[in-house]
Design a protein around this motif. Structure first.
Motif: not given
Length: 267
Positions: A67-68, A73-80, A2-8, A103-106
């Motif tokens: 963090i919240d 998600a197993d893979e997280v992509y952030c854009v700031t 699973s992946y998630k995209i997060v931005s401010d 979260n080892p492996g994430k």
């Protein structure tokens, strides 16, 4: 995986169709705190801050808020937003390191957009495109960073007052803006707000933007994404000029969110 995209929230984009995407809100500080979410009354905030005579400013998400937002998600992509404009990038980096340690492996990766607003949204959309195509984590990062090198952020502002008050631009430059209809035109150079031209009137400003687009290699069929702070008529004038020169350009307009409305100001 699973992946998630997060931005401010300085991305101005609060949803991404069909994608596991979320924003972490920036905050604008005046007589009260304005939290940059879709529910924020932008017109009300702008009007109230115009009447507010004390110091106003902004604050970025803290580490725990990032963090919240990552969830599980197993893979997280952030854009700031650019690290040169805010502490958001540093908070996100600390959050990513903590997230991976706990979260080892994430995996979590933080992109510094070296910009704000539309460029952040375009990067998030590219992450979604490559992830949906089945690219692995490292390939997504590599492709998006390559894409970022081809994207340019330009701006046209009637006022630089809030940027100057918060140390983002030179106060001497800010005094010029708004005097006798003068607008300041510039770009985001390595994440810094860099004024380049001073022109009179919004029509001349829009023509100057088109010239700058051409100088930076814009081509027919490419995407231009415009965030306007209560300046829809100017955005429409720009669109007409762009489509006259590049008939197949993909032109997207959006309203600035809370953080970008505060710093860009009306117009």
């Amino acid at each position: 995986m699973s992946y998630k995209i997060v931005s401010d929230s300085s991305s101005n984009m609060f949803s991404l169709a069909g994608m596991n995407y979320t924003t972490v809100p920036m905050k604008v500080l005046g007589a009260k705190e304005y939290v940059d979410t879709p529910e924020l009354d932008l017109a009300g905030m702008v009007a109230e801050l115009k009447e507010f005579k004390s110091k106003s400013g902004s604050s970025c998400p803290n580490v725990q808020e990032w963090i919240d937002a990552f969830g599980d998600a197993d893979e997280v992509y952030c854009v700031t937003i650019s690290r040169n404009l805010s502490g958001s990038y540093n908070s996100a980096k600390q959050a990513a390191e903590t997230y991976m340690d706990e979260n080892p492996g994430k995996k979590a990766y933080v992109f510094d957009s070296f910009s704000a607003g539309p460029e952040m949204a375009m990067m998030a959309e590219k992450i979604a495109e490559y992830a949906a195509a089945g690219c692995d984590f490292d390939t997504v990062v590599e492709k998006v960073e390559a894409y970022q090198n081809r994207v340019h952020t330009l701006f046209s502002l009637e006022s630089l007052t809030n940027l100057a008050r918060n140390g983002r631009v030179n106060p001497a430059v800010a005094k010029i803006a708004g005097v006798l209809g003068i607008r300041v035109i510039g770009d985001a150079n390595h994440g810094q707000i860099t004024p380049i031209h001073k022109v009179r009137g919004h029509k001349k400003a829009m023509q100057t933007l088109v010239e700058m687009m051409e100088e930076r290699g814009f081509y027919d069929g490419a995407l231009i994404r415009v965030a306007a702070c209560f300046a829809q008529s100017q955005a429409e004038d720009l669109k007409a000029l762009v489509l006259a020169k590049w008939p197949n350009a993909r032109f997207v307009t959006e309203q600035t969110g809370g953080l970008c409305s505060f710093y860009a100001e009306v117009g």
